[in-house]
Scaffold this motif. Sequence first.
Motif, PDB file in Angstrom:
ATOM      1  N   GLU A 156       0.852  -1.183   0.000  1.00  0.00           N
ATOM      2  CA  GLU A 156       0.000   0.000   0.000  1.00  0.00           C
ATOM      3  C   GLU A 156       0.892   1.238   0.000  1.00  0.00           C
ATOM      4  OE1 GLU A 156      -2.388  -0.184   3.495  1.00  0.00           O
ATOM      5  OE2 GLU A 156      -3.438  -2.012   2.897  1.00  0.00           O
ATOM      6  N   PRO A 157       0.512   2.312  -0.701  1.00  0.00           N
ATOM      7  CA  PRO A 157       1.347   3.516  -0.698  1.00  0.00           C
ATOM      8  C   PRO A 157       1.382   4.171   0.677  1.00  0.00           C
ATOM      9  CG  PRO A 157      -0.700   3.870  -1.934  1.00  0.00           C
ATOM     10  CD  PRO A 157      -0.673   2.434  -1.560  1.00  0.00           C
ATOM     11  N   GLY A 158       2.547   4.690   1.021  1.00  0.00           N
ATOM     12  CA  GLY A 158       2.714   5.384   2.294  1.00  0.00           C
ATOM     13  C   GLY A 158       3.929   6.293   2.221  1.00  0.00           C
ATOM     14  N   LEU A 159       4.074   7.147   3.225  1.00  0.00           N
ATOM     15  CA  LEU A 159       5.203   8.072   3.279  1.00  0.00           C
ATOM     16  C   LEU A 159       6.345   7.464   4.085  1.00  0.00           C
ATOM     17  CD1 LEU A 159       3.449  11.521   3.884  1.00  0.00           C
ATOM     18  CD2 LEU A 159       4.448  10.659   1.751  1.00  0.00           C
ATOM     19  N   TYR A 160       7.578   7.649   3.562  1.00  0.00           N
ATOM     20  CA  TYR A 160       8.777   7.107   4.198  1.00  0.00           C
ATOM     21  C   TYR A 160       9.884   8.149   4.151  1.00  0.00           C
ATOM     22  CZ  TYR A 160       6.180   2.815   3.670  1.00  0.00           C
ATOM     23  OH  TYR A 160       5.196   1.868   3.742  1.00  0.00           O
ATOM     24  N   LYS A 161      10.822   8.008   5.081  1.00  0.00           N
ATOM     25  CA  LYS A 161      11.974   8.903   5.124  1.00  0.00           C
ATOM     26  C   LYS A 161      13.247   8.076   5.072  1.00  0.00           C
ATOM     27  CE  LYS A 161      13.894  12.732   7.871  1.00  0.00           C
ATOM     28  NZ  LYS A 161      13.705  13.546   9.103  1.00  0.00           N
ATOM     29  N   VAL A 162      14.069   8.322   4.067  1.00  0.00           N
ATOM     30  CA  VAL A 162      15.343   7.630   3.885  1.00  0.00           C
ATOM     31  C   VAL A 162      16.410   8.677   3.581  1.00  0.00           C
ATOM     32  CG1 VAL A 162      16.638   5.937   2.519  1.00  0.00           C
ATOM     33  CG2 VAL A 162      14.215   5.527   3.030  1.00  0.00           C
ATOM     34  N   ASN A 163      17.488   8.665   4.351  1.00  0.00           N
ATOM     35  CA  ASN A 163      18.583   9.624   4.156  1.00  0.00           C
ATOM     36  C   ASN A 163      18.078  11.069   4.127  1.00  0.00           C
ATOM     37  OD1 ASN A 163      20.554   7.576   4.009  1.00  0.00           O
ATOM     38  ND2 ASN A 163      20.174   7.290   1.819  1.00  0.00           N
ATOM     39  N   GLY A 164      17.110  11.368   4.992  1.00  0.00           N
ATOM     40  CA  GLY A 164      16.604  12.728   5.109  1.00  0.00           C
ATOM     41  C   GLY A 164      15.542  13.106   4.095  1.00  0.00           C
ATOM     42  N   GLU A 165      15.282  12.246   3.123  1.00  0.00           N
ATOM     43  CA  GLU A 165      14.290  12.544   2.085  1.00  0.00           C
ATOM     44  C   GLU A 165      12.969  11.846   2.397  1.00  0.00           C
ATOM     45  OE1 GLU A 165      13.448  11.787  -2.700  1.00  0.00           O
ATOM     46  OE2 GLU A 165      15.268  11.001  -1.743  1.00  0.00           O
ATOM     47  N   ILE A 166      11.878  12.581   2.333  1.00  0.00           N
ATOM     48  CA  ILE A 166      10.540  12.018   2.520  1.00  0.00           C
ATOM     49  C   ILE A 166       9.908  11.807   1.142  1.00  0.00           C
ATOM     50  CG2 ILE A 166       8.223  12.432   3.430  1.00  0.00           C
ATOM     51  CD1 ILE A 166       9.500  14.014   5.700  1.00  0.00           C
ATOM     52  N   PHE A 167       9.373  10.615   0.920  1.00  0.00           N
ATOM     53  CA  PHE A 167       8.790  10.295  -0.378  1.00  0.00           C
ATOM     54  C   PHE A 167       7.681   9.257  -0.192  1.00  0.00           C
ATOM     55  CE2 PHE A 167      12.347   7.453   0.369  1.00  0.00           C
ATOM     56  CZ  PHE A 167      11.817   6.193   0.091  1.00  0.00           C
TER      57      PHE A 167
END
Length: 246
Positions: A200-211
């Motif tokens: 399911e689509p959701g918001l994530y943060k990796v290396n300071g980037e939210i996508f």
Amino acid sequence: MIGNPFHVLSTVDSTNNYAMAQVNAGPVADGSTWFAMEQTAGKGQRGKQWLSEPGENIMLTTALQPALALPQQFMLSVAVALGAYDFFLKYAGDDTRIKWSNDIYWRDRKAGGILIENVLRGNVWQYAITGIGININTPHFPPSLINPVSLRQITGKNWDSLALAHDLCACLEQRYSRLHPAVFDQWLEEYKSYMYRFKEPGLYKVNGEIFQGIIMDVLPDGRLCLEKGKTMLELGFGEVEFVIVK
């Protein structure tokens, strides 16, 4: 068996710390469990604190001796997560989920967490100090916490946290007693079917980037396969943050 023996501590800094001290002092039985009425410095993942009012919630640690090689440690994490899921599902219902890697969620809210700390003797995986905290009777949480929930908030009932801790141990034992490489593929598929936000689509943060991304798989070593646009990221523990919109 998990929960045999079952020790009740009136107050302790952390059940994981206490259990670690016990196994460092000498052998303890596989499944020995310590339940705290009060923790003054409860530990969560990545150094976070787990706080609770005395007698309100489940705060326990069990010392396990899994018959597995250390590279198979995610198998134990899956077994413990499934046991905790089985437990919470009984009382909170079908909105129960497992958030990767081993938090217990109800809808978009965190009901519990698991912290496993390993004790090694050379290359031998001697103990897995397995701490579990589950919110049972907390009526209100501090505003600083993003998305907690308790069983009391879900059901409108007060519960006997000590009695439920014994039931949790029984649910964990049902999984742990069958833990073997032969069941892992089946359990990993089961684990994924219960996962929060799986495919399911959701918001994530990796290396300071939210996508916006989509969880597509979990690998046998525990890495999360997160689809970001046309790229598939393989992420280890602590490398990705689930962004929760309050």
